[in-house]
Scaffold this motif. Structure first.
Motif, PDB file in Angstrom:
ATOM      1  N   PRO A 249       7.865 -12.931  -0.136  1.00 39.57           N
ATOM      2  CA  PRO A 249       6.604 -13.374  -0.737  1.00 39.57           C
ATOM      3  C   PRO A 249       5.456 -13.215   0.262  1.00 39.57           C
ATOM      4  CG  PRO A 249       7.900 -15.260  -0.068  1.00 39.57           C
ATOM      5  CD  PRO A 249       8.733 -14.045   0.227  1.00 39.57           C
ATOM      6  N   LEU A 250       4.323 -12.698  -0.211  1.00 40.59           N
ATOM      7  CA  LEU A 250       3.216 -12.402   0.702  1.00 40.59           C
ATOM      8  C   LEU A 250       1.979 -13.256   0.458  1.00 40.59           C
ATOM      9  CD1 LEU A 250       3.647  -8.538   0.680  1.00 40.59           C
ATOM     10  CD2 LEU A 250       4.624 -10.207   2.265  1.00 40.59           C
ATOM     11  N   GLY A 251       1.669 -13.576  -0.795  1.00 40.98           N
ATOM     12  CA  GLY A 251       0.522 -14.437  -1.061  1.00 40.98           C
ATOM     13  C   GLY A 251      -0.355 -13.919  -2.184  1.00 40.98           C
ATOM     14  N   GLU A 252      -1.547 -14.502  -2.286  1.00 38.95           N
ATOM     15  CA  GLU A 252      -2.523 -14.134  -3.308  1.00 38.95           C
ATOM     16  C   GLU A 252      -3.473 -13.076  -2.765  1.00 38.95           C
ATOM     17  OE1 GLU A 252      -4.411 -17.812  -4.346  1.00 38.95           O
ATOM     18  OE2 GLU A 252      -2.601 -18.620  -5.260  1.00 38.95           O
ATOM     19  N   ASN A 253      -4.094 -12.332  -3.661  1.00 41.25           N
ATOM     20  CA  ASN A 253      -5.078 -11.292  -3.308  1.00 41.25           C
ATOM     21  C   ASN A 253      -4.499 -10.252  -2.353  1.00 41.25           C
ATOM     22  OD1 ASN A 253      -7.133 -12.607  -4.871  1.00 41.25           O
ATOM     23  ND2 ASN A 253      -7.364 -14.061  -3.192  1.00 41.25           N
TER      24      ASN A 253
END
Length: 192
Positions: A60-64
């Protein structure tokens, strides 16, 4: 009595083996280069110790997030609940100690409210399935800054600063955790 002690010793050895068999991230380093437009170019290097055979790994890397990739692997990009990540699958399975290098870009990190500009950089997404024994980061800013960075974690809130060290030198902010991070913990840095 001798059989009892032999049985007890065997049980203790088995319980130690069970506790030692947890998979986890032994180290992770996040390196960010921030452009003048507020875009961050991120390289995350992590060493994952897998005690069991896994057919799928979730990063998982994040938003945007845009342009995510894992060096040397053909991982599939996904988005779930606004969080972008990479899934790595293997028909033969993945196990043992593996090092992965992930690159991606983060956008929309700067905002303004009541005339105050704020830059918020998520350093660690809070959806990792494993704890992290050692975490470190570097952030290279595009210009000099006078603000002192504030840090916040998903579990500790702003109290995370008591569990880390950081320094600022020229255009660089670097730091590391002095305690392991739990699974699903997050870390973000804010400059105002």
């Amino acid at each position: 009595m001798r059989k009892f002690f032999l049985l007890l010793a065997t049980c203790l050895m088995l319980s130690v083996t069970v506790f030692a068999a947890d998979s986890g991230i032994t180290s992770m380093k996040t390196d960010c280069r921030v452009d003048a437009d507020g875009t961050a170019y991120v390289t995350q290097t992590l060493t994952l110790d897998l005690q069991t055979l896994e057919n799928e790994l979730d990063f998982p890397l994040g938003e945007n997030v845009s342009h995510p990739a894992i060096a040397g692997y053909n991982a599939k990009k996904y988005t779930a609940d606004g969080v972008t990540g990479l899934k790595l699958t293997s028909d033969t399975g993945i196990t043992g100690v593996r090092t992965f290098t992930i690159t991606y870009e983060l956008t929309n990190l700067a905002s303004e409210a009541d005339g105050v500009q704020q830059f918020t950089l998520p350093l660690l997404c809070g959806r990792w399935d494993w704890g992290i024994e050692h975490y470190a980061f570097t952030v290279s800013m595009p210009a000099e800054f006078s603000a002192v960075p504030l840090f916040e974690s998903g579990y500790q809130g702003d109290g995370i600063e008591g569990y880390m060290t950081y320094s600022m030198r020229d255009l660089m902010i670097s730091g590391e955790m002095t305690q392991p991070l739990k699974d699903r913990d997050s870390l973000k840095m804010t400059l105002e």
